[in-house]
Design an enzyme around this catalytic site. Structure first.
Site, PDB file in Angstrom:
ATOM      1  N   PRO A 151      31.176 -55.752  11.436  1.00 51.42           N
ATOM      2  CA  PRO A 151      31.710 -57.111  11.475  1.00 51.42           C
ATOM      3  C   PRO A 151      32.093 -57.457  12.910  1.00 51.42           C
ATOM      4  O   PRO A 151      32.851 -56.721  13.538  1.00 51.42           O
ATOM      5  CB  PRO A 151      32.965 -57.028  10.582  1.00 51.42           C
ATOM      6  CG  PRO A 151      33.323 -55.585  10.540  1.00 51.42           C
ATOM      7  CD  PRO A 151      32.104 -54.784  10.840  1.00 51.42           C
ATOM      8  N   GLN A 181      35.524 -58.950   5.238  1.00 51.52           N
ATOM      9  CA  GLN A 181      36.582 -58.228   5.941  1.00 51.52           C
ATOM     10  C   GLN A 181      37.770 -59.140   6.237  1.00 51.52           C
ATOM     11  O   GLN A 181      37.599 -60.251   6.731  1.00 51.52           O
ATOM     12  CB  GLN A 181      36.060 -57.648   7.263  1.00 51.52           C
ATOM     13  CG  GLN A 181      37.072 -56.693   7.893  1.00 51.52           C
ATOM     14  CD  GLN A 181      36.680 -56.223   9.265  1.00 51.52           C
ATOM     15  OE1 GLN A 181      36.676 -57.000  10.212  1.00 51.52           O
ATOM     16  NE2 GLN A 181      36.358 -54.943   9.390  1.00 51.52           N
ATOM     17  N   CYS A 224      40.644 -53.995  15.177  1.00 48.42           N
ATOM     18  CA  CYS A 224      40.448 -54.994  16.230  1.00 48.42           C
ATOM     19  C   CYS A 224      41.497 -54.809  17.331  1.00 48.42           C
ATOM     20  O   CYS A 224      42.691 -54.840  17.064  1.00 48.42           O
ATOM     21  CB  CYS A 224      40.552 -56.406  15.661  1.00 48.42           C
ATOM     22  SG  CYS A 224      40.385 -57.669  16.957  1.00 48.42           S
ATOM     23  N   LYS A 229      38.081 -50.293   8.098  1.00 48.89           N
ATOM     24  CA  LYS A 229      37.517 -49.982   9.419  1.00 48.89           C
ATOM     25  C   LYS A 229      38.673 -49.837  10.393  1.00 48.89           C
ATOM     26  O   LYS A 229      39.557 -50.677  10.444  1.00 48.89           O
ATOM     27  CB  LYS A 229      36.580 -51.100   9.881  1.00 48.89           C
ATOM     28  CG  LYS A 229      35.980 -50.802  11.260  1.00 48.89           C
ATOM     29  CD  LYS A 229      34.792 -51.687  11.583  1.00 48.89           C
ATOM     30  CE  LYS A 229      34.057 -51.129  12.793  1.00 48.89           C
ATOM     31  NZ  LYS A 229      34.455 -51.740  14.051  1.00 48.89           N
ATOM     32  N   ASN A 274      31.045 -45.290  14.222  1.00 50.50           N
ATOM     33  CA  ASN A 274      30.754 -46.522  14.960  1.00 50.50           C
ATOM     34  C   ASN A 274      31.127 -46.308  16.427  1.00 50.50           C
ATOM     35  O   ASN A 274      32.124 -45.663  16.726  1.00 50.50           O
ATOM     36  CB  ASN A 274      31.572 -47.660  14.340  1.00 50.50           C
ATOM     37  CG  ASN A 274      31.484 -48.975  15.102  1.00 50.50           C
ATOM     38  OD1 ASN A 274      32.493 -49.609  15.361  1.00 50.50           O
ATOM     39  ND2 ASN A 274      30.293 -49.397  15.436  1.00 50.50           N
ATOM     40  N   GLY A 275      30.297 -46.850  17.320  1.00 51.89           N
ATOM     41  CA  GLY A 275      30.610 -46.789  18.737  1.00 51.89           C
ATOM     42  C   GLY A 275      29.466 -46.232  19.562  1.00 51.89           C
ATOM     43  O   GLY A 275      29.099 -45.067  19.423  1.00 51.89           O
ATOM     44  N   ASP A 276      28.888 -47.097  20.405  1.00 49.48           N
ATOM     45  CA  ASP A 276      27.892 -46.685  21.417  1.00 49.48           C
ATOM     46  C   ASP A 276      26.512 -46.305  20.891  1.00 49.48           C
ATOM     47  O   ASP A 276      25.697 -45.772  21.642  1.00 49.48           O
ATOM     48  CB  ASP A 276      28.405 -45.501  22.262  1.00 49.48           C
ATOM     49  CG  ASP A 276      29.613 -45.877  23.111  1.00 49.48           C
ATOM     50  OD1 ASP A 276      29.829 -47.082  23.326  1.00 49.48           O
ATOM     51  OD2 ASP A 276      30.344 -44.966  23.531  1.00 49.48           O
ATOM     52  N   GLY A 331      27.103 -52.243  16.014  1.00 53.81           N
ATOM     53  CA  GLY A 331      27.690 -53.542  16.347  1.00 53.81           C
ATOM     54  C   GLY A 331      26.939 -54.204  17.481  1.00 53.81           C
ATOM     55  O   GLY A 331      25.886 -54.805  17.299  1.00 53.81           O
ATOM     56  N   ARG A 332      27.462 -54.032  18.691  1.00 53.14           N
ATOM     57  CA  ARG A 332      26.934 -54.788  19.838  1.00 53.14           C
ATOM     58  C   ARG A 332      25.448 -54.541  20.099  1.00 53.14           C
ATOM     59  O   ARG A 332      24.752 -55.433  20.579  1.00 53.14           O
ATOM     60  CB  ARG A 332      27.755 -54.445  21.093  1.00 53.14           C
ATOM     61  CG  ARG A 332      29.161 -55.049  21.050  1.00 53.14           C
ATOM     62  CD  ARG A 332      30.045 -54.570  22.192  1.00 53.14           C
ATOM     63  NE  ARG A 332      30.355 -53.147  22.079  1.00 53.14           N
ATOM     64  CZ  ARG A 332      30.900 -52.433  23.063  1.00 53.14           C
ATOM     65  NH1 ARG A 332      31.173 -53.021  24.220  1.00 53.14           N
ATOM     66  NH2 ARG A 332      31.175 -51.151  22.889  1.00 53.14           N
TER      67      ARG A 332
END
Length: 330
Positions: free
Chosen positions: A18, A72, A102, A141, A204-206, A228-229
Site C-alpha cells: 500500500p 488498509q 508509516c 504491516k 518488504n524493503g529494497d 512497493g516503490r
C-alpha cells in the site's frame, strides 16, 4: 501455501504494498494484470472514515477483478479504529490491514503508523479494537522498531499473533531510517524462524529485481514478498520475478510499446475513476517512471505533463510510438 482466513494464496505470493498517492484502483489494476497476487488500498485514516471525509471514502473503492484485495487503515484511537473497521467491512474487501509502519511525521505525531512502535501495548489495544469491529481477517504491516536501539519486532509478532492477527508484513527498516539506508532482513528471518510463529510472514524493503527476490526468498525463508516503490512505473516486475523463480531466466524487457500501453491504460483508468480533469493531473507524476532513462525524451515528458486534454495526450503517445519504434533498451 500461505493462508489468510479463507484466502489461499499461491505458493510464494508477491504482494503490492500500500503506497499513499500510488496504490489506487488504476495502478492496482495494472499490477494485477502483470502478476500481483495480493494488493492493498492506499492507507486510509480511521478518523477520516468516521467523519465521512470524501477523500477517505473514495479510497474504499475496490473492484472484483482486483481480488484478493485488502483495505488498509491507520489511526491512534481505539474507538475510531473499531468503527472504521466496521465501515470498511461494508465494501466487502477480502481483509483489513492495519498500518503500523508509516514513518511520515504527520501520521507518527498522531500516535499512528510507526509511532505505535514506541508503545506495543497501545498497538495491541488498537489491533484488538479492529478485530472486534470486523469479521474479516485482520493483518498488519509494520517496521522493525522505532530505531536501532529499540528493535522490537520479535515481541510485536508474537503478541499480534496471540490476539488473532492472521499475517504480518514487515518492512525491514526502523522508523528512524525512513526509506534510507539498507533494509536488514535478518530480523524478518528471525521472526519467521520463531517456533511460535505460524501466521504467514511477508518481507518488504529494497526488492527491485528478480535476482534479489529469489536470493531473499532463499536466504530469509519468508512466505512471500511485498513490493512497493520498485513497481512504480514498472508493473511488469511481478511477472518478471515469477518467471525468473520458475525458470532462472529473464523475461524480455518491456518494449517502448509496452510502456506506452501501460501509461495509456493507467491514464484511461485514472480518468474513468477520478474524472477526466483530475485523472489527467494526477497521472502526471507517473510519466517519468514509465519512460525513465530513455534518451532525448525530455521534450515529450514536458508535453505529457503540460497537456490537459485526453485527445492531446493520446496524440503524444502515438507520436512517441512512431518516433521510438525501433528504440533499443540497453
Amino acid at each position: 501455501m500461505p493462508k489468510i482466513g479463507n484466502i489461499i494464496l499461491p505458493e510464494f505470493p508477491l504482494l503490492l504494498a500500500p503506497m499513499e498517492d500510488v496504490s489506487d484502483p488504476p495502478f492496482r489494476r495494472l499490477c494485477k494484470l502483470h502478476g500481483a497476487d495480493l494488493m492493498y488500498s492506499e492507507f486510509i485514516s480511521s478518523e477520516g472514515l468516521i467523519r465521512d471525509a470524501m477523500k477517505s471514502m473514495k479510497k474504499l473503492d475496490i473492484f472484483d477483478y482486483e481480488r484478493p484485495v485488502g483495505i488498509q487503515i491507520f489511526g491512534g484511537d481505539e474507538e475510531a479504529m473499531s468503527e472504521s473497521a466496521r465501515i470498511v467491512e461494508t465494501v466487502q474487501p477480502d481483509l483489513v490491514d492495519i498500518n503500523f509502519g508509516c514513518p511520515v511525521k504527520k501520521v507518527v505525531t498522531k500516535g499512528a503508523g510507526a509511532g505505535v512502535l514506541k508503545d506495543v501495548d497501545l498497538m495491541i489495544r488498537l489491533t484488538k479494537a479492529v478485530i472486534r469491529g470486523t469479521s474479516l481477517p485482520v493483518t498488519v504491516k509494520t517496521r522493525l522498531g522505532w530505531d536501532d536501539a529499540s528493535i522490537n519486532i520479535d515481541e510485536v509478532a508474537e503478541r499480534l499473533q496471540d490476539i488473532g492477527v492472521q499475517a504480518l508484513s514487515i518492512h525491514a527498516r526502523t522508523r528512524a531510517q525512513m526509506y534510507k539506508g539498507h533494509s536488514d532482513w535478518s530480523h524478518i528471518a528471525r521472526v519467521k524462524n520463531n517456533q511460535r510463529i505460524t501466521m504467514p510472514i511477508f518481507g518488504n524493503g529494497d526488492i527491485d529485481s528478480p535476482e534479489k527476490a529469489l536470493a531473499y526468498k532463499n536466504e530469509y525463508g519468508i512466505d512471500g514478498i511485498m513490493i512497493g516503490r520498485a513497481a512504480i512505473g514498472n508493473p511488469w516486475i511481478f511477472n518478471e520475478i515469477k518467471h525468473f523463480m520458475k525458470t532462472g531466466e529473464h523475461l524480455a524487457q518491456p518494449t517502448m510499446n509496452d510502456r506506452i500501453e501501460a501509461a495509456k491504460n493507467h491514464l484511461i483508468w485514472s480518468m474513468e475513476w477520478k474524472g477526466e480533469h483530475l485523472g489527467i493531473i494526477e497521472m502526471r507524476r507517473h510519466y517519468t517512471n514509465y519512460f525513465k532513462g530513455i534518451h532525448s525524451f525530455k521534450e515529450y515528458k514536458q508535453r505529457l505533463v503540460t497537456t490537459d486534454d485526453a485527445n492531446g495526450l493520446m496524440q503524444i503517445f502515438d507520436e512517441i510510438s512512431q518516433v521510438y519504434a525501433d528504440y533499443q533498451f540497453s
